[in-house]
Design a protein around this motif. Sequence first.
Motif, PDB file in Angstrom:
ATOM      1  N   GLY A 192      49.118 -41.175  10.978  1.00 41.08           N
ATOM      2  CA  GLY A 192      49.157 -40.190   9.907  1.00 41.08           C
ATOM      3  C   GLY A 192      50.401 -40.267   9.039  1.00 41.08           C
ATOM      4  N   LYS A 193      51.401 -41.052   9.470  1.00 42.05           N
ATOM      5  CA  LYS A 193      52.631 -41.192   8.683  1.00 42.05           C
ATOM      6  C   LYS A 193      52.436 -42.273   7.613  1.00 42.05           C
ATOM      7  CE  LYS A 193      55.454 -38.496  11.206  1.00 42.05           C
ATOM      8  NZ  LYS A 193      54.574 -38.069  12.299  1.00 42.05           N
ATOM      9  N   THR A 194      53.240 -42.218   6.559  1.00 43.62           N
ATOM     10  CA  THR A 194      53.218 -43.237   5.515  1.00 43.62           C
ATOM     11  C   THR A 194      54.315 -44.243   5.792  1.00 43.62           C
ATOM     12  OG1 THR A 194      52.418 -41.628   3.894  1.00 43.62           O
ATOM     13  CG2 THR A 194      53.350 -43.683   3.045  1.00 43.62           C
ATOM     14  N   SER A 195      53.924 -45.513   5.933  1.00 42.56           N
ATOM     15  CA  SER A 195      54.882 -46.566   6.280  1.00 42.56           C
ATOM     16  C   SER A 195      54.859 -47.657   5.210  1.00 42.56           C
ATOM     17  CB  SER A 195      54.526 -47.174   7.639  1.00 42.56           C
ATOM     18  OG  SER A 195      55.464 -48.156   8.019  1.00 42.56           O
ATOM     19  N   ALA A 196      56.030 -48.064   4.755  1.00 41.75           N
ATOM     20  CA  ALA A 196      56.140 -49.117   3.739  1.00 41.75           C
ATOM     21  C   ALA A 196      56.231 -50.476   4.410  1.00 41.75           C
ATOM     22  CB  ALA A 196      57.368 -48.879   2.858  1.00 41.75           C
ATOM     23  N   GLN A 197      55.301 -51.380   4.092  1.00 40.15           N
ATOM     24  CA  GLN A 197      55.249 -52.688   4.748  1.00 40.15           C
ATOM     25  C   GLN A 197      54.818 -53.781   3.785  1.00 40.15           C
ATOM     26  OE1 GLN A 197      56.213 -50.718   8.237  1.00 40.15           O
ATOM     27  NE2 GLN A 197      56.206 -52.907   7.896  1.00 40.15           N
ATOM     28  N   SER A 198      55.303 -54.993   4.031  1.00 42.11           N
ATOM     29  CA  SER A 198      54.758 -56.168   3.364  1.00 42.11           C
ATOM     30  C   SER A 198      53.435 -56.500   4.050  1.00 42.11           C
ATOM     31  CB  SER A 198      55.730 -57.343   3.486  1.00 42.11           C
ATOM     32  OG  SER A 198      55.174 -58.493   2.928  1.00 42.11           O
ATOM     33  N   LEU A 199      52.361 -56.557   3.295  1.00 41.87           N
ATOM     34  CA  LEU A 199      51.025 -56.638   3.885  1.00 41.87           C
ATOM     35  C   LEU A 199      50.764 -57.924   4.653  1.00 41.87           C
ATOM     36  CD1 LEU A 199      48.732 -55.008   1.175  1.00 41.87           C
ATOM     37  CD2 LEU A 199      49.694 -53.987   3.241  1.00 41.87           C
ATOM     38  N   THR A 200      51.499 -58.991   4.363  1.00 42.68           N
ATOM     39  CA  THR A 200      51.261 -60.250   5.064  1.00 42.68           C
ATOM     40  C   THR A 200      52.146 -60.402   6.300  1.00 42.68           C
ATOM     41  OG1 THR A 200      52.846 -61.335   3.570  1.00 42.68           O
ATOM     42  CG2 THR A 200      50.512 -61.461   2.988  1.00 42.68           C
ATOM     43  N   SER A 201      52.880 -59.359   6.670  1.00 42.67           N
ATOM     44  CA  SER A 201      53.748 -59.432   7.839  1.00 42.67           C
ATOM     45  C   SER A 201      53.041 -58.871   9.084  1.00 42.67           C
ATOM     46  CB  SER A 201      55.043 -58.644   7.605  1.00 42.67           C
ATOM     47  OG  SER A 201      54.779 -57.247   7.568  1.00 42.67           O
ATOM     48  N   ASN A 202      53.528 -59.287  10.253  1.00 45.04           N
ATOM     49  CA  ASN A 202      52.992 -58.760  11.507  1.00 45.04           C
ATOM     50  C   ASN A 202      53.249 -57.265  11.647  1.00 45.04           C
ATOM     51  OD1 ASN A 202      52.152 -61.284  12.188  1.00 45.04           O
ATOM     52  ND2 ASN A 202      53.333 -61.438  14.074  1.00 45.04           N
ATOM     53  N   TYR A 203      54.345 -56.804  11.060  1.00 46.72           N
ATOM     54  CA  TYR A 203      54.711 -55.402  11.204  1.00 46.72           C
ATOM     55  C   TYR A 203      53.733 -54.490  10.481  1.00 46.72           C
ATOM     56  CZ  TYR A 203      58.916 -57.676  12.845  1.00 46.72           C
ATOM     57  OH  TYR A 203      59.794 -58.479  13.536  1.00 46.72           O
ATOM     58  N   ALA A 204      53.108 -54.993   9.429  1.00 47.93           N
ATOM     59  CA  ALA A 204      52.072 -54.211   8.754  1.00 47.93           C
ATOM     60  C   ALA A 204      50.882 -53.996   9.688  1.00 47.93           C
ATOM     61  CB  ALA A 204      51.631 -54.919   7.481  1.00 47.93           C
ATOM     62  N   GLU A 205      50.554 -55.028  10.465  1.00 42.83           N
ATOM     63  CA  GLU A 205      49.448 -54.899  11.426  1.00 42.83           C
ATOM     64  C   GLU A 205      49.781 -53.885  12.518  1.00 42.83           C
ATOM     65  OE1 GLU A 205      46.551 -56.252  10.949  1.00 42.83           O
ATOM     66  OE2 GLU A 205      47.344 -57.128   9.097  1.00 42.83           O
ATOM     67  N   ILE A 206      51.040 -53.877  12.953  1.00 43.58           N
ATOM     68  CA  ILE A 206      51.462 -52.906  13.976  1.00 43.58           C
ATOM     69  C   ILE A 206      51.312 -51.485  13.438  1.00 43.58           C
ATOM     70  CG2 ILE A 206      53.467 -52.032  15.251  1.00 43.58           C
ATOM     71  CD1 ILE A 206      54.423 -54.938  15.468  1.00 43.58           C
ATOM     72  N   ALA A 207      51.757 -51.274  12.192  1.00 47.08           N
ATOM     73  CA  ALA A 207      51.666 -49.939  11.594  1.00 47.08           C
ATOM     74  C   ALA A 207      50.215 -49.515  11.394  1.00 47.08           C
ATOM     75  CB  ALA A 207      52.421 -49.918  10.267  1.00 47.08           C
ATOM     76  N   LYS A 208      49.379 -50.451  10.928  1.00 42.81           N
ATOM     77  CA  LYS A 208      47.964 -50.135  10.724  1.00 42.81           C
ATOM     78  C   LYS A 208      47.281 -49.799  12.042  1.00 42.81           C
ATOM     79  CE  LYS A 208      47.159 -52.998   6.613  1.00 42.81           C
ATOM     80  NZ  LYS A 208      46.470 -54.214   6.091  1.00 42.81           N
ATOM     81  N   ALA A 209      47.566 -50.606  13.072  1.00 39.46           N
ATOM     82  CA  ALA A 209      46.943 -50.376  14.379  1.00 39.46           C
ATOM     83  C   ALA A 209      47.331 -49.019  14.961  1.00 39.46           C
ATOM     84  CB  ALA A 209      47.340 -51.497  15.341  1.00 39.46           C
ATOM     85  N   ALA A 210      48.527 -48.549  14.606  1.00 38.39           N
ATOM     86  CA  ALA A 210      48.987 -47.250  15.108  1.00 38.39           C
ATOM     87  C   ALA A 210      48.408 -46.091  14.313  1.00 38.39           C
ATOM     88  CB  ALA A 210      50.507 -47.194  15.081  1.00 38.39           C
ATOM     89  N   GLY A 211      47.711 -46.396  13.218  1.00 37.57           N
ATOM     90  CA  GLY A 211      47.093 -45.342  12.419  1.00 37.57           C
ATOM     91  C   GLY A 211      47.934 -44.865  11.262  1.00 37.57           C
ATOM     92  N   ALA A 212      48.941 -45.641  10.867  1.00 44.23           N
ATOM     93  CA  ALA A 212      49.789 -45.254   9.736  1.00 44.23           C
ATOM     94  C   ALA A 212      49.093 -45.547   8.416  1.00 44.23           C
ATOM     95  CB  ALA A 212      51.118 -45.992   9.802  1.00 44.23           C
ATOM     96  N   ASN A 213      49.457 -44.805   7.402  1.00 40.71           N
ATOM     97  CA  ASN A 213      49.008 -45.091   6.044  1.00 40.71           C
ATOM     98  C   ASN A 213      50.004 -46.083   5.442  1.00 40.71           C
ATOM     99  OD1 ASN A 213      46.912 -43.110   6.180  1.00 40.71           O
ATOM    100  ND2 ASN A 213      48.469 -41.534   5.830  1.00 40.71           N
ATOM    101  N   VAL A 214      49.587 -47.330   5.294  1.00 41.01           N
ATOM    102  CA  VAL A 214      50.508 -48.393   4.892  1.00 41.01           C
ATOM    103  C   VAL A 214      50.566 -48.507   3.375  1.00 41.01           C
ATOM    104  CG1 VAL A 214      50.948 -50.876   4.957  1.00 41.01           C
ATOM    105  CG2 VAL A 214      50.214 -49.675   7.023  1.00 41.01           C
ATOM    106  N   VAL A 215      51.806 -48.467   2.861  1.00 43.70           N
ATOM    107  CA  VAL A 215      52.067 -48.684   1.438  1.00 43.70           C
ATOM    108  C   VAL A 215      52.588 -50.107   1.281  1.00 43.70           C
ATOM    109  CG1 VAL A 215      53.458 -47.992  -0.546  1.00 43.70           C
ATOM    110  CG2 VAL A 215      52.565 -46.258   1.015  1.00 43.70           C
ATOM    111  N   SER A 216      51.970 -50.869   0.403  1.00 43.60           N
ATOM    112  CA  SER A 216      52.353 -52.265   0.227  1.00 43.60           C
ATOM    113  C   SER A 216      53.637 -52.388  -0.586  1.00 43.60           C
ATOM    114  CB  SER A 216      51.233 -53.030  -0.471  1.00 43.60           C
ATOM    115  OG  SER A 216      51.641 -54.346  -0.788  1.00 43.60           O
ATOM    116  N   VAL A 217      54.577 -53.199  -0.087  1.00 43.71           N
ATOM    117  CA  VAL A 217      55.815 -53.507  -0.809  1.00 43.71           C
ATOM    118  C   VAL A 217      56.028 -55.016  -0.754  1.00 43.71           C
ATOM    119  CG1 VAL A 217      56.890 -51.275  -0.343  1.00 43.71           C
ATOM    120  CG2 VAL A 217      57.228 -53.156   1.268  1.00 43.71           C
TER     121      VAL A 217
END
Length: 490
Positions: free
Chosen positions: A155-180
């Motif tokens: 439910g949190k908003t997390s800023a991530q580069s979409l092609t990174s592994n960390y974006a996948e971690i945030a998505k899997a946890a249910g975060a709302n990912v903002v692309s940077v």
Amino acid sequence: MTFRSHALRRSITLPLLILTMLLAVIAGSTAVASRADAAPAFPTVEPGVLTVGTEGTYSPFTYHDDTGKLTGFDVDVITDIADRLGLKIKFVESPFDSLFPALEAGRFDVIANQISYSDERAAKYDLSDPYVESAGVIVAKTDDDSIKSVADLRGKTSAQSLTSNYAEIAKAAGANVVSVDGFTTAINLLDQGRVQATVNDELTVKDYLRTSKNTSLHVAATTPDVSRQVFAARKGSQMMPAINEQITALRSDGTLDKTYAKYFNATASSSSTWDVVRRNLVPMLKAAITGTIPLTAISFVIGLAIALGVAIARMSNRRVVSSIAALYISIIRGTPLLVQLFIIFYALPELNIVVSPFPAAVVAFSLNVGGYAAEIIRAAIESINKGQWEAAATIGMNYRTTLRRIILPQAARTAVPPLSNTLISLVKDTSLASTILVLELFRRTQEAAAPTFDYLPLYAAAAVYYLVICLVLSFGQSNLETRLRKFVAT
């Protein structure tokens, strides 16, 4: 006696000569074999050169130091590997999300940019052995105690580069990912309170906190996985066995540990904001002069030539010609400039059409200017009273002569203001060229801001440079309008 001595010397000399020749051949063969062993057994984009894609704005792994030189942990490691392979090294800088498309397009041989190993990447690319390992961490505001584990990202908003592994971690946890486009943008958004978290490499985050001394952010939690950092190459490149061998050698002789200590055990240097801006003013000006201005000028001149041809075709009585011109205008105006850049630079290599960065940018910007300016020129031409055409015809002028000597000089007066707006917009649009590996003013500003995190003063300095360029163009527009008034029919 003399004859026998001479014969004896000949009998001894001949075998010695043959033996010497054999030894020379063996020695030469050995030398050739040694050189063959030293030379890499894999093809590269440029013969004898290892071309490396990297971000250049991801401190402390790949960034520009105070002198503007590209440096960092990953830069040093891959440079050591290239040296040991007997290859020269060439770095090509690009935003992170453009690295893998550029690799697939054959723009460079390998990516060195803290690429984390994953099964998905291993299935698509050749990945090296890990050269460093680190944990992933979640960064949040210091006064935010709602995040204590990965599960709390839901439910949190997390800023991530979409092609990174960390974006996948945030998505899997249910975060709302903002692309940077990278860590510096993500951490800036978090610091401004625009997002609630960002997930990234522990070493990167610690270096940021140490360098920036920002107490408003902290490491809120650690991800359970360990990130293994690797180099990435195209599938079937055949270079990974040689690179892996050198990674093992660097680890065995202690070179890798020394490089690690150089970047992660060092104390942070302190420079005032003014010092950072002052030492980057000249490099930024140079980038504007050698990148932004030439790219703008060349693209605009070519674009105007295209626009004139398309405008005339658009007014043609031949339906096919007019329809083709209209279709071109619709495609250019109906698709984003960034998409056009990516198609020319990253997609065309799949058709074996490879264009270098600067020419690719010129092609994209010229076609874009041509599409927009064509309608401006057409409207200006059609605004001229038809009596001008008729008067020219009565004195024997043909279509081409009438257009060149009567119509266009008058239409130019009408077209100058909107065309000037197109030119000024083009100056600012050149900042998009950084996505296809072109070094221009804004890219140089990003490089300066990445290791220092002095965003406001450096971006303000870049804005001043853009403003000065646009003011000069506006002044030129006023003078040109004055000179063209004499062509207006009264």
